[in-house]
Design a protein around this motif. Structure first.
Motif, short mmCIF file in Angstrom:
data_model
loop_
_atom_site.label_atom_id
_atom_site.label_comp_id
_atom_site.label_asym_id
_atom_site.label_seq_id
_atom_site.Cartn_x
_atom_site.Cartn_y
_atom_site.Cartn_z
N ARG A 1 7.45 22.97 -10.06
CA ARG A 1 6.23 22.46 -9.42
C ARG A 1 6.49 22.08 -7.96
O ARG A 1 5.62 22.28 -7.10
N LEU A 2 7.67 21.56 -7.67
CA LEU A 2 8.00 21.25 -6.28
C LEU A 2 8.09 22.53 -5.45
O LEU A 2 7.63 22.58 -4.30
N ALA A 3 8.66 23.57 -6.04
CA ALA A 3 8.84 24.83 -5.32
C ALA A 3 7.50 25.48 -4.97
O ALA A 3 7.42 26.28 -4.02
N ALA A 4 6.44 25.13 -5.70
CA ALA A 4 5.13 25.71 -5.43
C ALA A 4 4.43 25.06 -4.25
O ALA A 4 3.41 25.56 -3.76
N LEU A 5 4.98 23.94 -3.75
CA LEU A 5 4.35 23.25 -2.62
C LEU A 5 4.78 23.89 -1.31
O LEU A 5 5.94 24.30 -1.15
N PRO A 6 3.88 23.97 -0.34
CA PRO A 6 4.25 24.55 0.96
C PRO A 6 5.27 23.67 1.68
O PRO A 6 5.15 22.44 1.70
N GLY A 7 6.30 24.30 2.23
CA GLY A 7 7.28 23.57 3.01
C GLY A 7 8.35 22.86 2.21
O GLY A 7 9.19 22.14 2.77
N VAL A 8 8.35 23.05 0.90
CA VAL A 8 9.37 22.43 0.05
C VAL A 8 10.35 23.53 -0.39
O VAL A 8 10.03 24.34 -1.24
N GLY A 9 11.51 23.53 0.25
CA GLY A 9 12.49 24.57 -0.01
C GLY A 9 13.64 24.07 -0.86
O GLY A 9 13.63 22.94 -1.38
N PRO A 10 14.69 24.89 -1.00
CA PRO A 10 15.84 24.54 -1.88
C PRO A 10 16.50 23.22 -1.51
O PRO A 10 16.88 22.46 -2.41
N VAL B 1 8.97 11.45 -1.14
CA VAL B 1 8.33 11.33 0.17
C VAL B 1 9.38 11.21 1.27
O VAL B 1 9.30 11.87 2.31
N ARG B 2 10.40 10.41 1.03
CA ARG B 2 11.44 10.22 2.03
C ARG B 2 12.26 11.50 2.24
O ARG B 2 12.75 11.75 3.35
N ALA B 3 12.41 12.31 1.20
CA ALA B 3 13.12 13.58 1.35
C ALA B 3 12.37 14.51 2.28
O ALA B 3 12.96 15.19 3.13
N VAL B 4 11.05 14.52 2.17
CA VAL B 4 10.24 15.36 3.08
C VAL B 4 10.32 14.81 4.50
O VAL B 4 10.45 15.57 5.47
N LEU B 5 10.27 13.50 4.65
CA LEU B 5 10.40 12.90 5.98
C LEU B 5 11.74 13.22 6.61
O LEU B 5 11.87 13.26 7.84
N GLY B 6 12.76 13.45 5.77
CA GLY B 6 14.10 13.71 6.27
C GLY B 6 14.41 15.18 6.51
O GLY B 6 15.55 15.51 6.89
N GLN B 7 13.43 16.04 6.32
CA GLN B 7 13.68 17.46 6.54
C GLN B 7 14.02 17.74 8.00
O GLN B 7 13.23 17.44 8.91
N GLN B 8 15.19 18.31 8.23
CA GLN B 8 15.62 18.82 9.54
C GLN B 8 15.59 17.76 10.64
O GLN B 8 15.35 18.07 11.81
N VAL B 9 15.80 16.49 10.26
CA VAL B 9 15.90 15.44 11.28
C VAL B 9 17.11 14.57 10.94
O VAL B 9 17.67 14.65 9.85
N SER B 10 17.52 13.74 11.87
CA SER B 10 18.67 12.86 11.66
C SER B 10 18.30 11.74 10.70
O SER B 10 17.13 11.46 10.43
N THR B 11 19.33 11.06 10.20
CA THR B 11 19.11 9.89 9.33
C THR B 11 18.29 8.83 10.05
O THR B 11 17.38 8.23 9.47
N ALA B 12 18.59 8.59 11.31
CA ALA B 12 17.86 7.58 12.08
C ALA B 12 16.39 7.94 12.22
O ALA B 12 15.50 7.08 12.09
N GLY C 1 23.12 24.37 1.10
CA GLY C 1 22.63 24.55 2.46
C GLY C 1 22.64 23.29 3.29
O GLY C 1 22.32 23.32 4.49
N ASP C 2 23.03 22.16 2.71
CA ASP C 2 23.08 20.90 3.45
C ASP C 2 24.14 20.98 4.55
O ASP C 2 25.26 21.49 4.32
N LEU C 3 23.83 20.46 5.72
CA LEU C 3 24.74 20.56 6.85
C LEU C 3 26.07 19.90 6.55
O LEU C 3 27.14 20.45 6.84
#
Length: 495
Positions: A414-423, A325-336, A443-445
């Motif tokens: 199974r994760l890859a089959a979910l919408p919005g869950v990428g590499p 859950v926290r990984a999805v919350l952290g998509q394309q946003v800062s740690t804060a 691909g991590d910054l």
């Protein structure tokens, strides 16, 4: 390794602590089994017998050495490195599945028959699931006997024994001492646990590890990404709440040169073994840093990074579903920003708890609770709302297994089959939740910036190809790459 007699003899004769947990040495003249680094004078090679597990040594009739306490050595790194059925079974046994659900429950988690599981464990470890779980119960009993003032009947119950007689017989057989004698050997003065203390048992113990261990990125990452109310850094220690099968707990973990000091406050002491196992897994304490660093040093680009701060671990988690859950919350946003989003979920949906020693306030909400929330209340884009809700619904329904015994390949699929869950999300979950030591996020910054500054390929495809030389330790290579940046995750917070 236990079958390589010559190598094992050399390790025992040199008292090499790097092999603690890899194998155990039975001494036929004394009936004692030890860890390789035991401080006593090594026996003659012809009197040594080698076993792949403490349970196998116990089944062969050996009792644990009172000097080196082999049952308390770091766990074999194999169980966190490998993805096969035996490794998955060992992770589940460490998490208490056999005690809670029996051998049929273990087999069900793995998708095999009980006969197949017993045969495979016996072939590789010299002991079946019941013997392995019994050895774990004995270790838990010793910890409770030596670190608490609980009555022996409560210790037996908490350690998972079915009767006082089984508890007494096992302790005598494994340690050659009665439970009372074991307690008498340690310093007195433990405070009694009473109902007036809200039935919370507070236990202090040491978590061993294989040296070296670099605490900077390990504790730095956990502290910098900690969710307010669930995690905190206080007085030089990382603290967090734990959701456990029989209740909840709070753990305080403080890095020290020779061990990690651990204080556990549990509402039910039956959860002790599971809590310890999850904390060890979160801190990656059963890793083999020498093997990891030796391989990464063969790359001239990584060698200076490894030499500067050897022994980096992969910061993992005590709750795989929470981390997803926290990984999805952290998509394309800062740690804060990720911490802020997570804190809002915790405040709104987490279970409140009492923490008299700090500022922890909640358990992180489980998947069932999150599956019932109103997506409109989520303060981020619609696409990420959809991703989050699809994920928590799949987790709540049991459609995705991210637990310690999960199949890493199937979980990724199974994760890859979910919408919005990428590499990026998948490999981040694989690295920190599943515990795959070879998970890689090109691909991590932070990884891309480090690669560019070090002269490594900067594109994900080219960097992935270049990283083949780092296998099977690419998750550790990521830690060394991240450490080149000036980010809070790379350093211990101020005390």
């Amino acid at each position: 390794m236990h079958e390589d007699v010559e190598r094992c003899v050399r390790a025992v004769q040199s008292k090499d602590a790097r092999f603690d947990g890899w194998f155990f040495t039975g001494v036929v003249t004394t009936g004692i089994y030890c860890r390789p680094s035991c401080p006593v004078v090594p026996p003659k090679p012809e009197n040594m017998r080698f076993y792949p597990s403490a349970a196998a040594a116990q089944q062969a009739g050996f009792r644990a050495c009172k000097r080196c306490r082999p049952d308390a050595s770091p766990g074999s790194p194999q169980w966190n490195e490998r993805a096969d059925v035996v490794a998955r079974a060992m992770r589940l046994i460490a998490d208490g599945v056999v005690d809670r659900e029996g051998v049929p429950g273990l087999a069900s988690h793995l998708g095999y028959s009980t006969r197949q599981i017993e045969r495979q464990l016996q072939a590789e470890l010299g002991a079946g699931p019941l013997a392995l779980a019994r050895a774990q119960r004995a270790q838990t009993a010793r910890l409770l006997i030596e670190t608490s003032a609980l009555p022996m009947g409560d210790v037996a119950f908490a350690a998972g024994f079915a009767s006082i007689r089984a508890f007494n017989d096992t302790v005598r057989e494994v340690f050659a001492l009665s439970p009372t004698q074991l307690r008498d050997r340690v310093a007195r003065g433990h405070p009694a646990v009473t109902a007036a203390e809200e039935s919370v048992a507070t236990l202090s113990l040491r978590l061993p590890f294989r040296a070296p261990l670099c605490p900077d990125n390990l504790f730095g990452h956990l502290a910098a990404t900690g969710v307010p109310g669930v995690e905190e850094w206080r007085d030089g220690a990382y603290r967090r709440t734990l959701r456990l099968p029989n209740g909840h707990g709070i753990v305080t973990l403080r890095p020290l040169p020779e061990h990690v000091a651990c204080t556990l406050s549990l509402t039910d002491v039956r959860d002790l073994t599971i809590a310890i196992s999850r904390c060890r897994r979160m801190l990656d304490l059963d890793a083999d840093p020498v093997a990891v660093d030796d391989l990464l040093r063969t790359d001239p680009v990584l060698a200076p990074l490894v030499d500067k701060a050897p022994g980096r671990r992969v910061p993992r988690t005590v709750d795989a579903a929470e981390f997803a859950v926290r990984a999805v919350l952290g998509q394309q946003v800062s740690t804060a920003a990720a911490r802020t989003h997570a804190a809002r979920l915790v405040t709104a949906h987490g279970r409140p708890i009492n923490d008299p020693d700090g500022g922890l306030t909640h358990l992180f909400p489980d998947s069932v609770a999150l599956a019932e929330l109103d997506p409109a209340a989520l303060a981020f884009p619609q696409t990420r709302r959809t991703t989050l809700m699809t994920l928590v619904e799949a987790l709540a329904a049991g459609e995705i297994d991210l637990g310690v015994g999960s199949d890493w390949t199937e979980a990724r699929t199974r994760l890859a089959a979910l919408p919005g869950v990428g590499p990026w999300t998948i490999e981040t979950i694989a690295m920190r939740a599943l515990g795959d030591p070879d998970a890689f996020i090109p691909g991590d910054l932070g990884v891309r910036v480090a690669a560019r500054e070090l002269g490594l390929p900067a594109t994900p495809a080219a960097l992935t190809k270049r990283s083949a030389a780092w296998r099977p330790w690419r998750a550790y290579a990521v830690q060394y790459l991240w450490a080149t940046g000036d980010h809070a995750i790379n350093r211990l917070p101020a005390a």
